[in-house]
Design a protein around this motif. Structure first.
Motif, PDB file in Angstrom:
ATOM      1  N   ALA A 219      92.075  61.403  45.496  1.00 27.17           N
ATOM      2  CA  ALA A 219      93.505  61.691  45.453  1.00 27.17           C
ATOM      3  C   ALA A 219      94.092  61.698  46.865  1.00 27.17           C
ATOM      4  CB  ALA A 219      93.741  63.029  44.772  1.00 27.17           C
ATOM      5  N   LYS A 220      93.354  62.270  47.815  1.00 22.61           N
ATOM      6  CA  LYS A 220      93.832  62.294  49.195  1.00 22.61           C
ATOM      7  C   LYS A 220      93.932  60.889  49.757  1.00 22.61           C
ATOM      8  CE  LYS A 220      92.782  64.339  53.708  1.00 22.61           C
ATOM      9  NZ  LYS A 220      91.845  65.207  54.471  1.00 22.61           N
ATOM     10  N   GLU A 221      92.941  60.067  49.438  1.00 20.44           N
ATOM     11  CA  GLU A 221      92.928  58.686  49.934  1.00 20.44           C
ATOM     12  C   GLU A 221      94.096  57.884  49.373  1.00 20.44           C
ATOM     13  OE1 GLU A 221      90.194  54.706  49.210  1.00 20.44           O
ATOM     14  OE2 GLU A 221      89.249  56.684  49.093  1.00 20.44           O
ATOM     15  N   GLN A 222      94.409  58.099  48.088  1.00 14.69           N
ATOM     16  CA  GLN A 222      95.456  57.324  47.430  1.00 14.69           C
ATOM     17  C   GLN A 222      96.809  58.038  47.406  1.00 14.69           C
ATOM     18  OE1 GLN A 222      94.952  54.170  46.350  1.00 14.69           O
ATOM     19  NE2 GLN A 222      92.846  54.332  47.142  1.00 14.69           N
ATOM     20  N   LYS A 223      96.872  59.205  48.066  1.00 11.27           N
ATOM     21  CA  LYS A 223      98.115  59.993  48.130  1.00 11.27           C
ATOM     22  C   LYS A 223      98.601  60.382  46.723  1.00 11.27           C
ATOM     23  CE  LYS A 223      99.790  58.139  52.546  1.00 11.27           C
ATOM     24  NZ  LYS A 223      98.549  57.471  52.915  1.00 11.27           N
TER      25      LYS A 223
END
Length: 488
Positions: A219-223
């Motif tokens: 989720a952090k990687e894909q915002k």
């Protein structure tokens, strides 16, 4: 009288007592450290397996691999884009959703497995990989060479020289893993190895709901965040929670209700893996044999099978701890016992006059033997206390520094070989984070159990008794005449 004499003798021979106790302490400390490190290795290996299997899973059932040359043709991703007239810069996007790596089982297999003797629970799951391609084509522009401007083309006007400039294609490819979970039975499966840190997990009623739980790192990687939408093959899924893996590596990037994953992958009433919990952890092998016998065409893989495939520095360190470390501790401990016995026996030989005089005063042999054995036992207990202290300090130091070990599971990325790695679909549902080319990093700890402490105390008593046995045997052979011959 016994304890008074014991205290005086130990105080008078402090150096000798300290030497005997120190030898026993080193051996006992080494045993504690080796046992604690071995326990830490087992815990680390358990974390690796839990990150793939899920907490509480004893074994998995998958479809048996077809012999080479048999079975369906391997499905390869195929992207097709429509030509759109008059709009060269139109965005093109397509998702390919495929079952991960191996053949599927009928969903009814889950119920069959659940009915087998020794099975406490069985839950099905579907491992899926999504490949998303989006981008656009751009048509190139023809540019004439200098001096060719205004020159008519075609047969009459002659050839116009130039070249096509620009144009091409710019596409982004994103591949991620999806795990279809039975939301009505969330006690087994890879999702149990993660903890929901934001939002919530699935409700039992959301069997067909368009909702998703996303791994926090992905989720952090894909915002992505709770409340946002994640579109997969045209279907929008509302993100209801973010999950963080306990071991640091998630089992999947995205978790969906099983029915939704089956629809996306065109695998209605199919599962790739059945996660099984046995009623008795000591009977896992017999449960495995029962499932293989009664349900044909399946491969059963236990956590022990998967543990055998763990390689990397974790496996190397585990082998050293269980092999070289244990043998080394045994050798050191035996040497410490022998040295303690010999030193005690030597000390008795230097006390001939003392023991001979005591016998002349009326002490019986068993009383002299008991006195020597008591002194040796106290030395052993002192050595045990020192050894436990040193061992705990060593285990604490290992835990404090937490050396990092790597763990990697054997098996091909495709999972077609049916081996233990294929259980999770060749990386997955773990995806890139757990592909065959990458390893898991595990921090080593050295937990000390009460059993280990009890073992240390038992070794201390044993060492004292062995030393006392040597010295007592020597003391029992002394005669009062020996003392008189040494009187000057």
């Amino acid at each position: 009288m016994f304890f008074t004499y014991l205290r005086r003798e130990l105080r008078r021979r402090r150096k000798a007592a300290l030497v005997v106790a120190s030898g026993l302490a080193l051996g006992i400390a080494l045993v504690i450290v080796v046992n604690s490190v071995s326990a830490g290795m087992t815990q680390a290996q358990g974390k690796v397996l839990e990150s793939l299997y899920g907490l509480g899973t004893d074994m998995t059932v998958t479809k048996a691999a077809a012999p080479p040359g048999e079975g369906d043709t391997v499905r390869r991703p195929r992207f097709q884009f429509d030509a759109k007239d008059g709009d060269d810069d139109a965005e093109q996007s397509q998702d390919i959703v495929m079952v991960q790596g191996f053949e599927t089982l009928a969903a009814s297999t889950v119920a069959q497995v659940g009915k087998q003797d020794g099975v406490a629970d069985a839950v099905g799951g579907l491992n899926v990989r999504v490949m998303k391609v989006n981008g656009k084509f751009k048509r190139g522009e023809f540019e004439q060479e200098p001096g060719q401007e205004g020159k008519p083309g075609g047969p009459a006007g002659g050839e116009v020289r130039g070249e096509v400039q620009g144009g091409g294609a710019d596409f982004d490819v994103n591949s991620y893993s999806v795990y279809g979970t039975d939301v009505a039975h969330q006690g087994l499966g890879p999702l149990t190895s993660s903890k929901v840190t934001s939002g919530r997990t699935f409700k039992a009623s959301e069997t067909s709901a368009e909702v998703a739980v996303v791994d926090s790192a992905y989720a952090k990687e894909q915002k992505l965040s709770v409340g946002k939408a994640l579109t997969i093959s045209g279907t929008k899924f509302t993100i209801i929670g973010l999950a963080t893996a306990d071991s640091g590596d998630a089992a999947a990037n995205v978790y969906l209700p099983l029915a939704q994953a089956q629809t996306l992958a065109e695998a209605k009433d199919k599962v790739t893996t059945v996660y099984v919990k046995a009623t008795d952890s000591q009977q896992i092998d017999s449960v495995k044999a029962t499932i293989q016998k009664n349900i044909s065409g399946t491969t059963v893989t236990t956590s022990a099978d998967l543990a055998d495939t763990v390689s990397g520095s974790l496996s190397t360190a585990s082998d050293l701890a269980s092999g070289v470390g244990k043998w080394l501790s045994i050798v050191v401990l035996v040497a410490a016992f022998l040295v303690a016995g010999l030193l005690t026996s030597s000390a008795v030989s230097r006390r001939v006059r003392e023991f001979g005089t005591l016998k002349a005063l009326g002490w019986k042999s068993r009383r002299v033997t008991g006195q020597v054995a008591g002194e040796a036992l106290v030395n052993g207990l002192i050595g045990g206390a020192l050894g436990i202290g040193i061992g705990l300090a060593g285990a604490w130091a290992i835990t404090a520094f937490s050396p990092t070990l790597t763990a990697q599971l054997a098996g091909g990325a495709g999972g077609a070989d049916g081996g233990p790695r294929a259980v999770m679909g060749g990386g997955g549902p773990g995806g890139p984070a757990q592909s065959a080319s990458e390893a898991l990093d595990i921090a080593l700890t050295a937990p000390v159990s009460l059993t280990t402490i009890g073992l240390a105390v038992a070794l201390a008593v044993t060492g004292g008794l062995i030393a006392g046995g040597f010295g007592g045997w020597r003391a029992s052979r002394l005669r009062p005449a020996d003392a008189l011959r040494r009187v000057e």
